[in-house]
Design a protein around this motif. Structure first.
Motif, PDB file in Angstrom:
ATOM      1  N   UNK A  44       0.863  -1.184   0.000  1.00 34.66           N
ATOM      2  CA  UNK A  44       0.000   0.000   0.000  1.00 34.66           C
ATOM      3  C   UNK A  44       0.896   1.230   0.000  1.00 34.66           C
ATOM      4  N   UNK A  45       0.801   2.052  -1.041  1.00 30.13           N
ATOM      5  CA  UNK A  45       1.710   3.189  -1.170  1.00 30.13           C
ATOM      6  C   UNK A  45       0.996   4.507  -0.904  1.00 30.13           C
ATOM      7  N   UNK A  46       1.656   5.377  -0.139  1.00 36.24           N
ATOM      8  CA  UNK A  46       1.154   6.722   0.153  1.00 36.24           C
ATOM      9  C   UNK A  46       2.336   7.677   0.230  1.00 36.24           C
ATOM     10  N   UNK A  47       2.040   8.991   0.359  1.00 32.32           N
ATOM     11  CA  UNK A  47       3.147   9.962   0.388  1.00 32.32           C
ATOM     12  C   UNK A  47       3.165  10.838   1.645  1.00 32.32           C
ATOM     13  N   UNK A  48       2.184  10.742   2.495  1.00 32.41           N
ATOM     14  CA  UNK A  48       2.072  11.647   3.639  1.00 32.41           C
ATOM     15  C   UNK A  48       2.575  10.968   4.907  1.00 32.41           C
ATOM     16  N   UNK A  72       1.871  -4.175   3.673  1.00 35.86           N
ATOM     17  CA  UNK A  72       3.127  -3.445   3.832  1.00 35.86           C
ATOM     18  C   UNK A  72       2.911  -2.017   3.349  1.00 35.86           C
ATOM     19  N   UNK A  73       3.015  -1.062   4.268  1.00 38.76           N
ATOM     20  CA  UNK A  73       2.838   0.343   3.899  1.00 38.76           C
ATOM     21  C   UNK A  73       4.149   0.890   3.366  1.00 38.76           C
ATOM     22  N   UNK A  74       4.083   1.479   2.201  1.00 43.98           N
ATOM     23  CA  UNK A  74       5.268   2.026   1.555  1.00 43.98           C
ATOM     24  C   UNK A  74       5.130   3.548   1.473  1.00 43.98           C
ATOM     25  N   UNK A  75       5.915   4.256   2.259  1.00 42.01           N
ATOM     26  CA  UNK A  75       5.886   5.717   2.276  1.00 42.01           C
ATOM     27  C   UNK A  75       6.901   6.254   1.276  1.00 42.01           C
ATOM     28  N   UNK A  76       6.419   7.120   0.384  1.00 40.17           N
ATOM     29  CA  UNK A  76       7.299   7.682  -0.630  1.00 40.17           C
ATOM     30  C   UNK A  76       7.081   9.191  -0.717  1.00 40.17           C
ATOM     31  N   UNK A  80       8.790  12.170  -5.464  1.00 44.35           N
ATOM     32  CA  UNK A  80       9.212  10.941  -6.128  1.00 44.35           C
ATOM     33  C   UNK A  80       8.040  10.024  -6.480  1.00 44.35           C
ATOM     34  N   UNK A  81       6.917  10.270  -5.857  1.00 37.67           N
ATOM     35  CA  UNK A  81       5.782   9.349  -5.906  1.00 37.67           C
ATOM     36  C   UNK A  81       5.340   9.020  -7.330  1.00 37.67           C
ATOM     37  N   UNK A  95       2.457  -0.948  -6.932  1.00 36.44           N
ATOM     38  CA  UNK A  95       1.876  -1.428  -5.681  1.00 36.44           C
ATOM     39  C   UNK A  95       0.430  -1.874  -5.898  1.00 36.44           C
ATOM     40  N   UNK A  96      -0.052  -2.722  -5.013  1.00 35.75           N
ATOM     41  CA  UNK A  96      -1.399  -3.271  -5.163  1.00 35.75           C
ATOM     42  C   UNK A  96      -2.472  -2.199  -4.996  1.00 35.75           C
ATOM     43  N   UNK A  97      -2.288  -1.345  -3.993  1.00 30.89           N
ATOM     44  CA  UNK A  97      -3.237  -0.272  -3.709  1.00 30.89           C
ATOM     45  C   UNK A  97      -2.437   0.997  -3.460  1.00 30.89           C
ATOM     46  N   UNK A  98      -2.913   2.120  -3.984  1.00 31.18           N
ATOM     47  CA  UNK A  98      -2.145   3.358  -3.853  1.00 31.18           C
ATOM     48  C   UNK A  98      -3.068   4.559  -3.969  1.00 31.18           C
TER      49      UNK A  98
END
Length: 443
Positions: A44-48, A72-76, A80-81, A95-98
């Protein structure tokens, strides 16, 4: 302020456009995997980074209810996101969900990167309609509505008290300068000698405090003027730009006049992107009224040495029309675990996670009826009444332009309108040029 992000976005759009992205050649892709214990791991990707704290709790609750799924939370970082997401989509490893935004949505949905949410059978009437519309393509929803941010008027209560000015219940404006908004801004604008713009001897080159911040920022500034004056940004979703019509041009001229004619706003030499310092000016007490998305509050309020207030945006001749920028939970169309990814996205659109995120002051939830938790958080912890944001959301709202090419057009748009705010380009010329440039990018 904007240039690093714009560089990355332009590169991302180029990558995405260059790839045919039928996705069939990319393999099953996806950021998730299946471990030896039979568990599925979703990315799961986010930027905040602030919201990640809340999502750690959200995902823990989801995993407890779904013991066969790990998240798995992926902070970017935001800069760069989009470049990374584009590269991953091209490689088939997204990523599966973003998180997805309205301005980026057209580029990804038209390239087949996003999964159709139809299998979830969501009741879209339960979510804010502007957010739903922002992620709808060919009558199908391609993202579970997550949250929304809206533009409101932050103001310095200390400066109002010092000037003996009360914030009107409703600020009004017209292109000719009439209305309570400009009147209020004049009372709050003071030069080094203590004179106001209408006083004899007022020196616009030596202003100590400005009543308002009018600058080249489309989301919080001129797009709101345009819509509140009856103009339109686009003829339709995924359509052409139309903000060079008479109503739009009069609104653009008003925004520029606040700077160059009425002198109630800082000069564009200080505020134009990418190096503008207008947010710093507000935090330093040099600007009394500052339009901002509510998402800026966590960054402004802690640094301000004055009492921050929130008011409704000014109401124009066509009423009050305010930008509402929603986010959605997107699912990668080629996720290796589509059922689990859809299950996570669906969960994130339910009351439990959205209520948690609102109650801790992170978001205004897209799911209707849950905003009070956000209001209560800011009142109890920061003594700031944010209810005007909620009140605005019940009126006329509009998204950022939902059409292809906007992310690539953004750089040129800012260049043209920088010249307009500097007074080097007439608003009609600027609008005509921008619309021509923008429509050349629409596919």
């Amino acid at each position: 302020m904007r240039s690093p992000r714009i560089r990355e976005l332009r590169h991302a759009v180029t990558l995405l456009a260059a790839a045919t992205l039928t996705l069939t050649a990319c393999g099953s892709g996806g950021g998730g995997d299946t471990g030896g214990d039979g568990k599925v791991t979703l990315t799961y990707r986010l930027w905040d980074d602030q919201q990640k704290v809340g999502y750690d709790k959200v995902m823990a609750a989801f995993e407890k209810a779904n013991p066969n799924i790990d998240v798995k939370i992926e902070l970017m970082p935001y800069d760069e996101y989009w470049t990374k997401l584009t590269a991953d989509a091209v490689a088939g490893t997204a990523p599966d969900v973003f998180w997805m935004t309205p301005s980026q949505f057209p580029e990804f949905v038209t390239k087949g990167v996003l999964a159709d949410m139809s299998p979830l059978k969501l009741d879209t009437t339960k979510f804010h309609p502007t957010v739903v519309g922002s992620f709808t393509y060919q009558d199908k929803l391609y993202g579970v509505p997550k949250d929304w941010g809206i533009v409101g008027l932050l103001y310095n209560k200390d400066l109002f008290k010092k000037a003996g000015v009360e914030m009107p219940a409703s600020l009004t404006w017209k292109p000719d300068g009439s209305g309570t908004f400009l009147e209020t801004a004049r009372k709050l604008t003071v030069d080094a000698a203590g004179k106001h713009p209408e006083d004899p001897g007022f020196d616009p080159a030596k202003v100590k405090t400005y009543g308002f911040a009018s600058w080249n920022h489309y989301q919080t500034q001129w797009m709101n003027w345009v819509n509140s004056n009856g103009g339109k940004l686009l003829d339709k979703p995924f359509g052409k730009y139309t903000f060079n019509d008479d109503a739009s041009v009069r609104a653009l001229r008003f925004g520029v006049d606040l700077v160059n004619k009425y002198h109630v706003s800082p000069p564009a030499t200080q505020t134009n992107p990418p190096t503008g310092k207008v947010t710093d000016m507000f935090k330093a007490g040099e600007v009394a009224m500052f339009p901002a998305n509510n998402a800026l509050l966590p960054y402004v309020a802690p640094e301000a040495n004055f009492e921050v207030g929130v008011a409704l945006m000014p109401e124009g001749p066509a009423g009050r029309a305010v930008n509402l920028n929603g986010l959605s939970e997107a699912v990668y169309a080629k996720s290796a675990h589509p059922q689990e990814a859809m299950k996570l996205a669906a969960y994130l659109g339910t009351e439990e996670p959205q209520k948690l995120m609102a109650a801790e002051g992170y978001i205004l939830p897209a799911l209707n009826g849950l905003t009070q938790g956000y209001v209560d958080y800011w009142q109890k912890t920061k003594q700031i009444d944010v209810s005007p944001f909620v009140e605005e959301s019940k009126g006329t709202t509009f998204p950022l332009p939902v059409t292809t090419g906007f992310t690539g057009f953004e750089t040129k748009l800012n260049q043209i309108f920088n010249e307009m705010y500097l007074g080097k380009l007439d608003p009609k010329q600027a609008a005509d040029q921008a619309v021509t440039e923008g429509n050349a990018t629409v596919k």
